[in-house]
Every structure is written in C-alpha cells, then in structure tokens.
Design a protein around this motif. Sequence first.
Motif, short mmCIF file in Angstrom:
data_model
loop_
_atom_site.label_atom_id
_atom_site.label_comp_id
_atom_site.label_asym_id
_atom_site.label_seq_id
_atom_site.Cartn_x
_atom_site.Cartn_y
_atom_site.Cartn_z
N GLU A 195 28.44 10.54 11.16
CA GLU A 195 26.98 10.65 11.16
C GLU A 195 26.53 11.28 9.86
O GLU A 195 27.15 12.23 9.39
N TRP A 196 25.46 10.76 9.27
CA TRP A 196 24.93 11.34 8.03
C TRP A 196 23.45 10.99 7.92
O TRP A 196 22.94 10.14 8.68
N SER A 197 22.77 11.63 7.04
CA SER A 197 21.33 11.41 6.87
C SER A 197 21.02 11.07 5.42
O SER A 197 21.70 11.54 4.50
N VAL A 198 20.00 10.25 5.25
CA VAL A 198 19.50 9.92 3.92
C VAL A 198 17.99 10.11 3.93
O VAL A 198 17.35 10.08 4.98
N ALA A 199 17.43 10.33 2.74
CA ALA A 199 16.00 10.60 2.64
C ALA A 199 15.34 9.65 1.64
O ALA A 199 15.88 9.40 0.56
N PHE A 200 14.19 9.11 2.03
CA PHE A 200 13.36 8.31 1.14
C PHE A 200 12.00 9.00 0.98
O PHE A 200 11.53 9.68 1.90
N THR A 201 11.41 8.80 -0.16
CA THR A 201 10.07 9.33 -0.40
C THR A 201 9.06 8.20 -0.27
O THR A 201 9.21 7.14 -0.89
N VAL A 202 8.03 8.43 0.55
CA VAL A 202 7.00 7.41 0.79
C VAL A 202 5.66 7.99 0.38
O VAL A 202 5.28 9.09 0.81
N THR A 203 4.93 7.24 -0.45
CA THR A 203 3.65 7.71 -1.00
C THR A 203 2.59 6.64 -0.81
O THR A 203 2.82 5.47 -1.14
N PRO A 204 1.41 7.00 -0.28
CA PRO A 204 0.31 6.02 -0.22
C PRO A 204 -0.17 5.69 -1.63
O PRO A 204 -0.24 6.57 -2.50
N THR A 205 -0.51 4.44 -1.86
CA THR A 205 -0.94 4.04 -3.21
C THR A 205 -2.34 3.45 -3.25
O THR A 205 -2.85 3.16 -4.32
N GLU A 206 -2.97 3.29 -2.08
CA GLU A 206 -4.26 2.60 -2.05
C GLU A 206 -5.31 3.36 -1.27
O GLU A 206 -6.01 2.82 -0.41
N GLY A 207 -5.43 4.67 -1.52
CA GLY A 207 -6.46 5.44 -0.82
C GLY A 207 -6.19 5.46 0.67
O GLY A 207 -5.09 5.80 1.11
N LYS A 208 -7.18 5.08 1.45
CA LYS A 208 -7.04 5.09 2.90
C LYS A 208 -6.25 3.84 3.35
O LYS A 208 -6.80 2.86 3.85
N THR A 209 -4.97 3.90 3.14
CA THR A 209 -4.09 2.78 3.46
C THR A 209 -4.07 2.53 4.97
O THR A 209 -4.04 3.47 5.76
N GLY A 217 0.79 -1.22 0.00
CA GLY A 217 0.00 0.00 0.00
C GLY A 217 0.82 1.27 0.00
O GLY A 217 0.27 2.37 0.05
N TRP A 218 2.15 1.13 -0.09
CA TRP A 218 3.02 2.30 -0.04
C TRP A 218 4.12 2.16 -1.09
O TRP A 218 4.69 1.08 -1.27
N LYS A 219 4.41 3.25 -1.74
CA LYS A 219 5.52 3.30 -2.69
C LYS A 219 6.71 3.96 -2.01
O LYS A 219 6.59 5.02 -1.40
N ILE A 220 7.88 3.31 -2.13
CA ILE A 220 9.09 3.80 -1.49
C ILE A 220 10.15 4.05 -2.54
O ILE A 220 10.42 3.19 -3.39
N SER A 221 10.76 5.21 -2.49
CA SER A 221 11.79 5.57 -3.47
C SER A 221 12.88 6.38 -2.76
O SER A 221 12.59 7.24 -1.93
N PRO A 222 14.17 6.09 -3.08
CA PRO A 222 14.68 5.04 -3.97
C PRO A 222 14.64 3.68 -3.27
O PRO A 222 14.29 3.57 -2.11
N GLU A 223 15.05 2.65 -4.00
CA GLU A 223 15.04 1.30 -3.44
C GLU A 223 16.09 1.14 -2.36
O GLU A 223 15.86 0.47 -1.35
N LYS A 224 17.25 1.76 -2.56
CA LYS A 224 18.30 1.71 -1.55
C LYS A 224 19.25 2.87 -1.79
O LYS A 224 19.27 3.49 -2.85
N ILE A 225 20.09 3.16 -0.77
CA ILE A 225 21.10 4.21 -0.86
C ILE A 225 22.42 3.65 -0.35
O ILE A 225 22.47 3.04 0.73
N ASP A 226 23.47 3.81 -1.13
CA ASP A 226 24.78 3.29 -0.76
C ASP A 226 25.53 4.25 0.16
O ASP A 226 25.31 5.47 0.14
N PHE A 227 26.44 3.69 0.95
CA PHE A 227 27.41 4.50 1.69
C PHE A 227 28.74 3.76 1.68
O PHE A 227 28.78 2.52 1.65
N THR A 228 29.84 4.50 1.66
CA THR A 228 31.17 3.88 1.57
C THR A 228 32.15 4.56 2.51
O THR A 228 32.08 5.78 2.75
N ASN A 229 33.06 3.74 3.03
CA ASN A 229 34.21 4.21 3.80
C ASN A 229 33.84 5.19 4.91
O ASN A 229 34.47 6.23 5.11
N LYS A 230 32.80 4.87 5.64
CA LYS A 230 32.43 5.68 6.79
C LYS A 230 33.35 5.31 7.96
O LYS A 230 33.64 4.14 8.20
#
Length: 823
Positions: A548-562, A530-543
């Motif tokens: 400390e760092w932040s990443v962002a995903f977009t989440v969208t309802p896809t089925e009305g009143k989910t 019932g939810w669309k998530i984008s992107p599928e994944k986010i890479d990180f290297t040599n931390k």
Amino acid sequence: MKRIHLIAVFLFATVLSKAQTNPPTDLGTIQQNLKKLDVLGSVLYVAAHPDDENTRLLAYLAQEKHYRTGYLSLTRGDGGQNLIGNEQSELLGLIRTQELLAARRIDGAEQFFTRANDFGFSKGPEETLKIWDKEKVLGDVVWVIRKFRPDVIICRFPTTGEGGHGHHTSSAILAQEAFTAAADPNRYPEQLQYVKPWQAKRLMWNTFNFGSTNTTAADQFKIDVGVYNTTLGKGYGEIAAESRSNHKTQGFGSAKQRGESYEFFKTILGDAPQNDLMDGVNTTWKRVKDGEAISTLIGVINRNFISEAPEKSLPALVQLLMKVEKVPDTYWREQKTKELNNLIAACAGLWFEAYATEPTYALGDKMSLREQVINRFNYKVKINSVINADNTLNLNSKVLPTNQLQTFEDNMVASKLTQPYWLAAPHPIGVYTLPDNTLAGNPENPDLPKVTFQFIVEGKPINIDRRILYKYVDPVRGEVYQPIEITPPVTANIDNKDYIFSTQQAQTVLINLKSFTKASGTISLKPAAGWKISPEKIDFTNKDKNDEWSVAFTVTPTEGKTKTTDLEAVVNANGKPFSLSLRRIRYDHVPAITLFPPAQTKLVYLDLKNNGKKIGYIAGAGDQMPEALRQVGYEVHMLTENEVMNGDLSGYDAIVTGVRAYNVNDRLAYQQPKLMEYVKNGGNLVVQYNNNNGIVVKQIGPYPFTVVNRRVTDENAEITVLDQQNPVLNYPNKITSDDFNGWIQERGLYYVSNIDPQYKAILQMHDKGEEPLNGSLIVGDYGKGRFVYTSLAFFRELPAGVPGAYRLFINLLSKPKATSGTN
C-alpha cells in the motif's frame, strides 16, 4: 493430468458460521426435505423493498406446505436510512441484499430482485414507474415469473394506494400486469429463447392491518399461519421473528409470536380459492407424466425412514433419482433432481466444501484451493472427481474412508472481478444497468467461483456444486467464512469524495493505492476542463501483493467559478488500465461485502464564506456529515456523553446532532438540559431530522413543535422563502433560488408542524398537488443563543457535493454575534 495431493486428517470440532458453504444436514432438515420431495407447487410473493415481505407467511408456505416459495423484492432498499452505519444508496442496498438472504436462510424461501433502484420515498405510482422505466422493470418481473413458474402469485400491497409508498403501489401494479404478460408470447419475446410463457393460477393480495389502515375483512379467504411445526420445534411466528430480525439496518428486531395467527387474502386475478390457496392446482406428482410411481416410492421412503440411520434410505433415494431424471417436465425434473442430490448427500453423511487459501486474488492470478470431504457414516461412498472452471481432479472412484477428513489441493485462475453485477456500469436514477438482461432476478452474481463434486452412491453419479469461499479462525468469532475477492491488480482510492474549492488556491488530491499482485505501472488523473493537474503521472515499480502506498497530485481551478467536475484516477498496471477503487463493508450479521466503485472524486467550486471553525457533533443513526464539514475547513469533534454532561461546551461555534439522534440515542433525554443550557448561554444548536416515532425526549427544542410524517420527495420542488431577512439566509452566504438547484433524491423528510410562534419558519415547499409545508427549517432565539431544527436532507446533499446545500448548512452553523433573545 495434474498431480493430486491427498491428505487424510482426523475430524476435529469447529465453530460453524452461518455463511458456511455446506447446507444444514441435521435430522430435522432431512425430514423436512423428504416431505418436500412429494410436493410440486410454487408461490411467488411480490413487494417493493427489503422488509416488505410477510416472513411468517413465507415460512409457512416453504416449511409447512413445502411449496417452492420465493420473494421478489423489486428493489434492494437503496433509498432508505441506515440505523447501524453511514452507508447510503447502493452501499446500503448491498447490505440489505445480504440481510434478505440471511432472512431467507431462516424462513426457507428464495430471494429475487429486479433492476429497480430504490430512489427514495415516492408518493405515487406515476412518479415511481416513470423513474423506474416501467417497461424494463416489468420485463424483469415477467422474467422471474417465467423462470420461477409460480402457481400462485401474492402481492403485499394493493394497486389502490393503501400501502402509502409509491413503490408499494407500483409493485402491485407490476405484479398484476406481469401476471398476464408472462403468459403472452408476444410480450418480451426475446426471453423465450431461455424460458417459456407461464400462466399462474391466481394473483392474490395479502391484505393487512397496519397502524390505522385495516384492509382485512371477516369474509376474506384466510389461512392460519400460526401453527406449530413439531419437526422444527417452532411455530411460524417464532421463525418469522428470527427471519425479520435480520433487517438490522432498519431496526426491525422482532419479538417471537406464538399461537393462532391468520393471514387474509383477496383475489385480484384468476379463480378465487374456496378451501385452499392452491385450489385447482395439482401439487402432487400427478401433475407430471408417470408421476404416480414416483409419489408411491416417496411414500415408501418416508414410511421406512429410520432417523438413527438415514443412510439406509440411500438405495431407495438413488432409485427415486433415476426415475425423476426421466420426468419430461423440465422444470420439475431440474428442481427435484437438485433436491434429491442434496438429500442423498445429507443421508450419506457427506460434508464437503471448497475454500481458497487466501482471501484476495488479482485478475489473472492463480487461486490456491482446498477441497475437503468427509464421509461421516460407515457407508460405501466414492468420490470420482472434483471440477472447477480450469481443472478436473480425477479421483477414479476412490472410496471415502469413514469419518476421516480428506483434503485435496487444487487451483484455478481468477478470471472475473467479484463486482456485484448490478454495479458494474453507471446507471440512471431509477434503474441499474445490467450487462445482461438474463441476470435480472439474481440476488448475487450467478457466476461466482465454484467447484463441482462428483460422488458415486449406489453406483449412481451425484453432482453437487459448492461455492468457493475463504475461511479463517477469528479469536472471538471462531471459524469464519467470507466471500473471496477477485480484484484489479491495483486499486486507487481517492482520499475524499469531494474537494470543495472556494478560492483559486490549489488543493492536494491524495490517492491511496493497493496492489493485489506483483505490479508496475503508472497512476494519473484524467484531464478535466477548467482544472490544472500536476504532475501528469506518477510511476510505481515492483510492488508486491498487499503493498500500500500513497501519491499526491495538485489540482488548481483555472477558470474562476469552475463548474462541478468529476475527476477520475487511472491506474495502468502491468500494461492494462483500471479505474477502480476498493470498498469493503463489514458487519458481523452479514457476509463480508467487497465492491470496486469507480476511482472518482468530485471537484466542487463554491462561492462560500465560513464563520466559526469548531463544531461539536453528536452521532445519530449514521451519516457522513462530519466528513463533509471537514472538507470545507471545519474542525469537527464527535462529542461523548461525558463531554456533553460535564465539559465546557462554550468553545463550540455550533453543535450538530446527527440524523435520527433523538430516535436512537436514549441518553439524549439526559443530555438535553445541558444542550438547552448551551443554547441559552449563547450557543448554536442545529438538530437534523428525526423520525416521528420513538423520540426520546418530550420536547426537542426550547419551544414546542411536532415532528410529523410529511415530506417533499421532489428534489426540484419550488422553494418559497417565508423570512427573507432571516440570518440563516444571509449570513455569511446570501442564499438565492440557485442554491436549491441540483439537490438529489428529496428536499426533506419528517417535517414539523404545530410550530410555536417563537420559531421562525424559513422556507415553504410542497410536492405537486399537495398543500404547502413550512416545517422544513425553523429557527428560534433562546436566551443568548439560537436553536435550529431542519428536516432538509442535508445528510444526502453534502456528501453528494451539492453546492447550495453546503452554503445553506454553513449558514445554519454561523450564528451572527448580534443574535440574542429572551427565554
């Protein structure tokens, strides 16, 4: 064999912390422990929560009578309120666990718990024992009894209900059943590979006189626990107050009491005592084979002890240890050997500890350790080895020089997360899920990293463990010790507990990552129906460590009143998946607390309309309501006293007071006229629940009502609407019976009565078998504005993302423009 680095430095003064690894070695403690050597008796006190224990009685039994004394709290106090912060549920239970351990360090008792979860107030044992899973919790009580082997068990509460709380009554029921079950090899036989059946001599009820309930009587067996201990320089009423004042989350700071004070008892099971609590129990060394010779030697040691030179007792103490090690009674052999080892170290003037050089290590990384030892007396003591889980430093019986601090460098692998064992797995409402039933009883993880020091005293090896901590110097607090943290390689904290959707519009889910070692990998969100998530994944290297760092995903309802959905973050770090976040709890009165909750948030779709945007909030005892309101688009400003007294409040669409604000903020007595003026001029004041004791104003609202100790504990209790047309049920959201589905823990607490007719009571509800209550939500017009008082548990429901609770609370904040009235 690894290379040993030995560093000798001069002793320097340090500010000692109560969390320090080395136990007290002052003269009073030594003398108390010498007396305890000659006592072989044990008492277990049983109740339901932190703060239920009788600290004066515990201190008396542990330090005057010198019995091994324990307090078994069935729960960790997870369901209560927090007067010093906004932690609730399991987080509050963690703080209260440490408050209990701090209390025990003062009164001298030991602390135990079962797996029972404090799910909130319960009105009867039937509900409690069903939710707790009686057989599992009873098994834990039996396990503690079989391990602790108390001669006498004492209940704080009776089985007949005078304790008021269903948990209280249940604790007595379980203690009574466990008294018999612990002795029956057919009950919980799986425990018998570790322990033996145990029959206590008697089960007593420590009767009480609380408020209007007096269960004591002149003909009951009684003990004067108000005596004075000359060695400690305190009476037990003084010690008890110091112990009880550690319950800071509950506001239980206590005055010290001095002088005669009696505790009363009724016998529940077993033989009734006539002259002494331990009548019929041999608490001397005669209870074990060949114990008389041991007792004789202890008498000699006590008579010959020289306070100015405790080391002169070492030859006799070592001789005593060798005798005790031959005692056939395993239980008392182990107990007294441990006591003697610590006593020998204290009399030898030994101070020693182990600490890590950094506060945090990732799983699998190598921890750098320092072990420090000093021989304060001019007595020939040798150190033979220092042992941890991975390495042994062979020191070849090196003589410890007098009064010179010795430091050894060492290391070990961080092999297990320092996650509290009872929080390692998801659990149902009533009980924690334990990874191993033998862990029951332990207040903390029993396998936290430690080091074993082996000394040679009078030719005898003495082994003593020290827990590994981290220590540092704080500019204000001085030398501070805190538990080390063993963490996942990377933790993922999702920015919000809940994401509230009222439209199909996408939202950004921000994840804050922290690396505790050098790491590369990916972060993703598990797919959710019932939810669309984008992107599928986010890479990180040599931390690097501590990046400390932040990443962002977009989440969208896809089925009305989910429907409401849990969303989980997954970190794949260095080839291994982890779904854990990081939570730290810091208060000066308890050690630092770290845990790793699941890296989850909740996606909640609400059919929600808002009215107004700007909310003024007056803090109370601590809650998470401001954050919850910000989640649905409100601008929440925490009001200061100066802003209430001198500012322009008319710009706020509503003002909300936090839970118990009128109990904990005595300045509200002076701010109250300004708040009433705000309402009269057209404002909307929403007051959340207050305790009926200690309200700082004579009248909270514009018209009278009385806060009473009445509540509805069934979170599914049926709701009857008394005023269907009232705006709080219709604007801007139409409230229906569906909005009362899915509530947690309770409907509400501290309802109101004696309600002035100028208020409208909106809802009616009750627990099964009780009379209806209509004091959960009252609304009254005053001047041009509206006053709302609610005892509903919004402070629990909104942070938990309960949809209907959100919709109703938004209505309370949304005063229709047409609302008006007279004063």
